[in-house]
Scaffold this active site. Structure first.
Site, short mmCIF file in Angstrom:
data_model
loop_
_atom_site.label_atom_id
_atom_site.label_comp_id
_atom_site.label_asym_id
_atom_site.label_seq_id
_atom_site.Cartn_x
_atom_site.Cartn_y
_atom_site.Cartn_z
N ASP A 257 0.85 -1.19 0.00
CA ASP A 257 0.00 0.00 0.00
C ASP A 257 0.90 1.25 0.00
O ASP A 257 1.84 1.33 -0.79
CB ASP A 257 -0.95 -0.03 1.21
CG ASP A 257 -2.06 1.00 1.13
OD1 ASP A 257 -3.00 0.80 0.35
OD2 ASP A 257 -1.98 2.02 1.84
N TYR A 401 -3.16 11.33 1.49
CA TYR A 401 -3.75 11.25 0.15
C TYR A 401 -3.75 12.62 -0.51
O TYR A 401 -3.42 12.75 -1.70
CB TYR A 401 -5.19 10.71 0.25
CG TYR A 401 -5.26 9.23 0.49
CD1 TYR A 401 -5.38 8.34 -0.57
CD2 TYR A 401 -5.20 8.72 1.78
CE1 TYR A 401 -5.45 6.97 -0.35
CE2 TYR A 401 -5.27 7.35 2.01
CZ TYR A 401 -5.39 6.49 0.93
OH TYR A 401 -5.44 5.13 1.15
N HIS A 458 -5.04 -7.32 -0.60
CA HIS A 458 -4.20 -6.12 -0.51
C HIS A 458 -3.47 -5.99 0.83
O HIS A 458 -2.40 -5.40 0.89
CB HIS A 458 -5.10 -4.89 -0.72
CG HIS A 458 -4.36 -3.60 -0.84
ND1 HIS A 458 -3.46 -3.33 -1.85
CD2 HIS A 458 -4.39 -2.48 -0.07
CE1 HIS A 458 -2.97 -2.12 -1.70
NE2 HIS A 458 -3.52 -1.57 -0.62
#
EC number: 3.3.2.9
Length: 482
Positions: A257, A401, A458
Site C-alpha cells: 500500500d 492522500y 491487498h
C-alpha cells in the site's frame, strides 16, 4: 462595335489558361505548405509523447533535514525514549456512552439488499459492533499490543513512534535490519504476526531479522506535521533518518500500500543504504505502464501471460477500480472534512475502515451479507480501529492522500527513475493491480523475482502473515547472493 480579331481572342484565352494554372499551382503550394506544417506538428507531438513516456527524468534534489515540527527553533532531542500503549478507563467509558447511543439508533439504517453493494451491510456491522461492545478484551489487547518494545524519537521535528524487536540467536546466525512500512488504514499492528516469524531462525537460512516497524507521521502514535507538503517521498526521508538514528546505515525495506510507495522512494533516493526492497504491492505507477495495460486488452495473454485473468477483461477491472476509488478522491481532496466526521463516531470510524479491509481483501466479499468478515479476526481488525480512535489520528492520516495528489508531479518523476536496489515482489491473488515482471523491471531493473500466490489480497501482513514472512526470507536470501 467591331468584332475582336482571332489573334486577340486566342491571346485572351491563353492568359485565362495561364491564370488558371497559376491559381492551381498556388493552391497546390499552399496545400503542400499546410500539410508540411501539420506533419511537423504531429511529428513533434508524437516525439513529445514518446519523450514524456520513455525519457528518464533527473532525480530532484531534496532537503534531507527538512523541518516538519510545529516550531521553528529546530532544537531537536535525539534521544530514543521508551513508550507504552495505554487504554484508560476514561477511554472505555467514553466508548460505552457512544455505544449506547448507537445501539438505540441502529435499526433505523437497515441495508437495502443482501450484499455490500451500498457499502457496509447493517447486519455485518451490527455483529462487528456487538463483538466490539461485548467481546473485545480491552485489557488483554493492550497487553498484546505492548508485547514488543515501543519507542519514540524526534526526527526532523516530529516524534516518531516505532516498534523495535531484536532477536536472540546464536553467534553463527546473522542478524539483518529490516524496516516494515505500513499503509492506510493500517498501522504497526498489521505486522504483529509477522514479527515473530522474521525473528526466529528457520531451516535453510543462516540469518534472521532485527525488525523496526514505525508509525508513519500522522498515523496513530507518530506526531503529525502542521505544515503542508508531506508526501510519500518526504516520509521516505524520515524513515531513512529513523533507521540512521537507530544505528543502521544499511538495511532492508518491506512495504505494501503506501508502504510500497514509501519503500520504493527509499530505494530510489538511497540506493547505497537500502540493501534490498521487498514489496507485496508490486506495481509500476508510470503512465507508460498504464498505457500498455490499456492497449494490452487487445491481446491480454501477450501482456499478462498466464496471469492475464488478473489484469483483464479491461472493462471489468476498470469498473471495479472506479467503483472502489471514491474514498481515494474524497481523501485526496477533502481529508479534513471526512476525518472530523469519522473521529466523532467510533461506529462510523469502524464502518469506514471495515469497508476498505473487506473489499480490498477480496472484491467478491461485497456480494455477501458477511462481507468476508469470517476471513479476518474481528479482534485483529478492532485493534486498528481502537488505535485510530484513541489517538484521534484519522484526520491526519487521511492527509497523506491529499499531499500525494498535490505533489503528484514529483511522485511521477520518482516513479520513473529506475532504482538499482535489488527488488522482490509478492503478488497476492486479489491484489488491486497486477503487472508482469517485464513491466515492473522498467522501474526496478534489479527485480530478482516475484512470487505469485493464489490466496490473499491487498493487506498481506494482516491476512497472510506467514506467507509474507516466508517470502521476505526467500527474497533476502536472493539479495545476499546478488
Amino acid at each position: 462595335m467591331a468584332p475582336k480579331s482571332t489573334k486577340r481572342i486566342k491571346k485572351e484565352q491563353t492568359n485565362i489558361n495561364v491564370n488558371k494554372i497559376g491559381t492551381k499551382n498556388g493552391l497546390f503550394n499552399l496545400c503542400l505548405l499546410v500539410t508540411s506544417i501539420v506533419a511537423v506538428l504531429i511529428g513533434l507531438a508524437f516525439f513529445q509523447f514518446y519523450v514524456s513516456f520513455t525519457t528518464v527524468p533527473e532525480l530532484p534534489n531534496f532537503d534531507l533535514d527538512k523541518w516538519w515540527g510545529p516550531n521553528t527553533t529546530k532544537l531537536q532531542d535525539t534521544s530514543i525514549r521508551h513508550f507504552r500503549i495505554v487504554f484508560t478507563g476514561a477511554m472505555q467509558e467514553n466508548l460505552r456512552v457512544l455505544f449506547d447511543y448507537y445501539r438505540g439508533r441502529r435499526p433505523r439504517a437497515k441495508s437495502l439488499n443482501e450484499s455490500w453493494s451500498y457499502g457496509v451491510h447493517s447486519d455485518a456491522l451490527g455483529q462487528f459492533f456487538a463483538h466490539w461492545q461485548f467481546k473485545y478484551p480491552f485489557r488483554e489487547r493492550v497487553r498484546y499490543l505492548n508485547k514488543f518494545n515501543h519507542f519514540k524519537t524526534n526526527i526532523q521535528g516530529l516524534d516518531i513512534h516505532f516498534v523495535h524487536v531484536k532477536p536472540k540467536v546464536d553467534k553463527n546466525i546473522k542478524v539483518l535490519p529490516i524496516i516494515l512500512v505500513h499503509g492506510w488504514p493500517g498501522s504497526f499492528r498489521d505486522f504483529f504476526e509477522v514479527i515473530p516469524i522474521l525473528t526466529t531462525p528457520r531451516p535453510g537460512y543462516d540469518f534472521v531479522f532485527e525488525v523496526i516497524v514505525p508509525s508513519l507521521p500522522g498515523f496513530v502514535y507518530s506526531q503529525a506535521t502542521t505544515k503542508t507538503g508531506m508526501a510519500t517521498y518526504e516520509i521516505a526521508i524520515i524513515m531513512r533518518n529513523l533507521m540512521r538514528r537507530i544505528g543502521h546505515n544499511k538495511f532492508y525495506v518491506q512495504g505494501g500500500d503506501f508502504g510500497h510507495t514509501i519503500g520504493s522512494h527509499m530505494a530510489t533516493l538511497f540506493p547505497d543504504e537500502v540493501l534490498g526492497f521487498h514489496t507485496n504491492f508490486p506495481v509500476n505507477f508510470s503512465k507508460l505502464a498504464q498505457l500498455i495495460w490499456v492497449f494490452g486488452s487487445i491481446w491480454p495473454t501477450m501482456i499478462g501471460g498466464e496471469h492475464s485473468d488478473r489484469m483483464y477483461p479491461l472493462k471489468e477491472k476498470l469498473s471495479y477500480l472506479i467503483e472502489e476509488s471514491g474514498y481515494m478522491h474524497l481523501q485526496g481532496t477533502k481529508p479534513d472534512t471526512i476525518g472530523y466526521a469519522l473521529q466523532n463516531s467510533p461506529v462510523g470510524l469502524a464502518a469506514y475502515i471495515l469497508d476498505r479491509y473487506m473489499i480490498f481483501t477480496n472484491s467478491s466479499n461485497k456480494d455477501t451479507v458477511e462481507g468476508g468478515l469470517e476471513s479476518i479476526s474481528s479482534t485483529d481488525l478492532l485493534d486498528n480501529v481502537m488505535l485510530y480512535w484513541i489517538t484521534e489520528s484519522m484526520t491526519t492520516s487521511l492527509r497523506l492522500y491529499k499531499e500525494s495528489f498535490v505533489n503528484s508531479e514529483t511522485e511521477q518523476i520518482l516513479g520513473r527513475v529506475p532504482t538499482t536496489v535489488p527488488t522482490w515482489g509478492l503478488r497476492m491473488k486479489y491484489e488491486l493491480v497486477h503487472q508482469p515482471d517485464w513491466i515492473l523491471k522498467w522501474k526496478y531493473p534489479a527485480l530478482l523475482g516475484t512470487t505469485t500466490l493464489n490466496v490473499g489480497g491487498h493487506f498481506a501482513a494482516l491476512e497472510r502473515p506467514r506467507e509474507l514472512a516466508e517470502d521476505i526470507f526467500i527474497a533476502v536470501k536472493k539479495f545476499l547472493k546478488y
